[in-house]
Write a protein that holds these residues in place. Sequence first.
Motif, PDB file in Angstrom:
ATOM      1  N   ARG A  80      60.298 -59.852   8.760  1.00  9.44           N
ATOM      2  CA  ARG A  80      60.863 -61.107   9.215  1.00  9.44           C
ATOM      3  C   ARG A  80      61.778 -61.737   8.185  1.00  9.44           C
ATOM      4  O   ARG A  80      62.685 -62.482   8.480  1.00  9.44           O
ATOM      5  N   ALA A  81      61.500 -61.384   6.909  1.00  5.98           N
ATOM      6  CA  ALA A  81      62.190 -62.055   5.802  1.00  5.98           C
ATOM      7  C   ALA A  81      63.688 -61.762   5.779  1.00  5.98           C
ATOM      8  O   ALA A  81      64.478 -62.559   5.280  1.00  5.98           O
ATOM      9  N   GLY A  82      64.103 -60.621   6.324  1.00  2.89           N
ATOM     10  CA  GLY A  82      65.520 -60.279   6.343  1.00  2.89           C
ATOM     11  C   GLY A  82      66.372 -61.307   7.059  1.00  2.89           C
ATOM     12  O   GLY A  82      67.572 -61.437   6.781  1.00  2.89           O
ATOM     13  N   ASN A  83      65.755 -62.069   7.982  1.00  2.00           N
ATOM     14  CA  ASN A  83      66.524 -63.059   8.736  1.00  2.00           C
ATOM     15  C   ASN A  83      67.076 -64.167   7.846  1.00  2.00           C
ATOM     16  O   ASN A  83      68.065 -64.805   8.193  1.00  2.00           O
ATOM     17  N   GLY A  84      66.446 -64.403   6.694  1.00  2.00           N
ATOM     18  CA  GLY A  84      66.983 -65.406   5.785  1.00  2.00           C
ATOM     19  C   GLY A  84      68.326 -65.002   5.223  1.00  2.00           C
ATOM     20  O   GLY A  84      69.242 -65.826   5.103  1.00  2.00           O
ATOM     21  N   LEU A  85      68.495 -63.737   4.871  1.00  2.00           N
ATOM     22  CA  LEU A  85      69.794 -63.223   4.430  1.00  2.00           C
ATOM     23  C   LEU A  85      70.761 -63.126   5.605  1.00  2.00           C
ATOM     24  O   LEU A  85      71.952 -63.412   5.478  1.00  2.00           O
ATOM     25  N   LEU A  86      70.242 -62.706   6.747  1.00  2.00           N
ATOM     26  CA  LEU A  86      71.076 -62.527   7.940  1.00  2.00           C
ATOM     27  C   LEU A  86      71.773 -63.822   8.335  1.00  2.00           C
ATOM     28  O   LEU A  86      72.973 -63.829   8.628  1.00  2.00           O
ATOM     29  N   ASP A  87      71.037 -64.931   8.326  1.00  2.00           N
ATOM     30  CA  ASP A  87      71.605 -66.200   8.789  1.00  2.00           C
ATOM     31  C   ASP A  87      72.821 -66.608   7.968  1.00  2.00           C
ATOM     32  O   ASP A  87      73.851 -67.022   8.507  1.00  2.00           O
ATOM     33  N   GLY A  88      72.702 -66.482   6.656  1.00  2.00           N
ATOM     34  CA  GLY A  88      73.822 -66.851   5.804  1.00  2.00           C
ATOM     35  C   GLY A  88      75.014 -65.930   5.979  1.00  2.00           C
ATOM     36  O   GLY A  88      76.166 -66.367   6.008  1.00  2.00           O
ATOM     37  N   MET A  89      74.742 -64.636   6.120  1.00  2.00           N
ATOM     38  CA  MET A  89      75.828 -63.669   6.282  1.00  2.00           C
ATOM     39  C   MET A  89      76.569 -63.881   7.589  1.00  2.00           C
ATOM     40  O   MET A  89      77.785 -63.700   7.663  1.00  2.00           O
ATOM     41  N   LEU A  90      75.842 -64.278   8.636  1.00  2.00           N
ATOM     42  CA  LEU A  90      76.495 -64.503   9.931  1.00  2.00           C
ATOM     43  C   LEU A  90      77.418 -65.716   9.902  1.00  2.00           C
ATOM     44  O   LEU A  90      78.392 -65.770  10.660  1.00  2.00           O
ATOM     45  N   GLU A  91      77.124 -66.667   9.039  1.00  2.00           N
ATOM     46  CA  GLU A  91      78.047 -67.793   8.892  1.00  2.00           C
ATOM     47  C   GLU A  91      79.368 -67.320   8.303  1.00  2.00           C
ATOM     48  O   GLU A  91      80.434 -67.842   8.629  1.00  2.00           O
ATOM     49  N   LEU A  92      79.309 -66.314   7.441  1.00  2.00           N
ATOM     50  CA  LEU A  92      80.506 -65.782   6.800  1.00  2.00           C
ATOM     51  C   LEU A  92      81.197 -64.743   7.683  1.00  2.00           C
ATOM     52  O   LEU A  92      82.429 -64.628   7.683  1.00  2.00           O
ATOM     53  N   ILE A  93      80.387 -63.971   8.438  1.00  2.00           N
ATOM     54  CA  ILE A  93      80.925 -62.884   9.270  1.00  2.00           C
ATOM     55  C   ILE A  93      80.409 -63.072  10.698  1.00  2.00           C
ATOM     56  O   ILE A  93      79.568 -62.294  11.189  1.00  2.00           O
ATOM     57  N   PRO A  94      80.863 -64.101  11.402  1.00  2.00           N
ATOM     58  CA  PRO A  94      80.284 -64.429  12.710  1.00  2.00           C
ATOM     59  C   PRO A  94      80.505 -63.366  13.782  1.00  2.00           C
ATOM     60  O   PRO A  94      79.779 -63.338  14.779  1.00  2.00           O
ATOM     61  N   SER A  95      81.486 -62.485  13.589  1.00  2.00           N
ATOM     62  CA  SER A  95      81.763 -61.467  14.597  1.00  2.00           C
ATOM     63  C   SER A  95      80.887 -60.226  14.448  1.00  2.00           C
ATOM     64  O   SER A  95      80.953 -59.306  15.266  1.00  2.00           O
ATOM     65  N   ALA A  96      80.063 -60.186  13.406  1.00  2.00           N
ATOM     66  CA  ALA A  96      79.231 -59.002  13.160  1.00  2.00           C
ATOM     67  C   ALA A  96      78.262 -58.779  14.312  1.00  2.00           C
ATOM     68  O   ALA A  96      77.787 -59.720  14.950  1.00  2.00           O
ATOM     69  N   ARG A  97      77.960 -57.509  14.571  1.00  2.00           N
ATOM     70  CA  ARG A  97      76.914 -57.147  15.516  1.00  2.00           C
ATOM     71  C   ARG A  97      75.585 -57.121  14.762  1.00  2.00           C
ATOM     72  O   ARG A  97      75.556 -56.808  13.575  1.00  2.00           O
ATOM     73  N   VAL A  98      74.509 -57.452  15.444  1.00  2.00           N
ATOM     74  CA  VAL A  98      73.236 -57.673  14.766  1.00  2.00           C
ATOM     75  C   VAL A  98      72.135 -56.798  15.353  1.00  2.00           C
ATOM     76  O   VAL A  98      72.035 -56.643  16.571  1.00  2.00           O
ATOM     77  N   GLY A  99      71.332 -56.224  14.461  1.00  2.00           N
ATOM     78  CA  GLY A  99      70.163 -55.462  14.878  1.00  2.00           C
ATOM     79  C   GLY A  99      68.940 -55.883  14.086  1.00  2.00           C
ATOM     80  O   GLY A  99      69.039 -56.585  13.070  1.00  2.00           O
ATOM     81  N   PHE A 100      67.774 -55.435  14.556  1.00  2.00           N
ATOM     82  CA  PHE A 100      66.519 -55.802  13.912  1.00  2.00           C
ATOM     83  C   PHE A 100      65.600 -54.597  13.809  1.00  2.00           C
ATOM     84  O   PHE A 100      65.481 -53.815  14.745  1.00  2.00           O
ATOM     85  N   VAL A 101      64.968 -54.470  12.648  1.00  2.00           N
ATOM     86  CA  VAL A 101      63.935 -53.462  12.433  1.00  2.00           C
ATOM     87  C   VAL A 101      62.654 -54.214  12.091  1.00  2.00           C
ATOM     88  O   VAL A 101      62.616 -54.949  11.094  1.00  2.00           O
TER      89      VAL A 101
END
Length: 210
Positions: A80-101
């Motif tokens: 679950r912890a990866g979502n903390g990094l994910l949220d910030g990165m999506l603000e910088l790269i909003p067009s990125a496609r997202v997956g979850f493991v």
Amino acid sequence: MKEHLTVVTHPLVQHKLTLMRDKHTPTAVFRQLLREISQLLAYEVTHELKMTTQTIETPLQEMDAPVLAGRKLALISILRAGNGLLDGMLELIPSARVGFVGLYRDEETLKPVKYYFKVPEQLDKRLTIVVDPMLATGNSSAAAVDMVKEAGATDIRFLCLLAAPEGVARMKAAHPDVPIVTAALDERLNDIGYILPGLGDAGDRMFGTK
């Protein structure tokens, strides 16, 4: 990106990381710092993105201007912890496609157990960045990269906040073709697989669950 391990020594990264390590930093501040530091780390992990040009018109004249080339990159969060990094990165790269493991660590064996996996299509045509704040034993990270490769990814980066030497070695042995970008290489793991000096359990500190 040629180096297997890149430690981002930028002063802002190191300052924010120190604040995150402090056990007195409250949950809300910890989450905000993680979002901020993830954007700074994202600059490093994406600095070799492929570019092309397109013709645009500025208010003064026409020009051929640089833009990102190819498919939108993929960000894969290790829950679950990866979502903390994910949220910030999506603000910088909003067009990125997202997956979850979805992986959790068996506290007795320290080995990963999968409970969820959903990633974007056409990973073979995308730069894929796998994110998890802590690279500790490396078992979960190596297993996640295994699954992402099985889904087709060939150009992969691994982004974490902290890394232990044991985790770096495990990843290098399992995936020598996957560069690691981190804010710090810490001293070692303790006897229950936590990074020292570390910052505790990133998920618990992020979500206030302990």
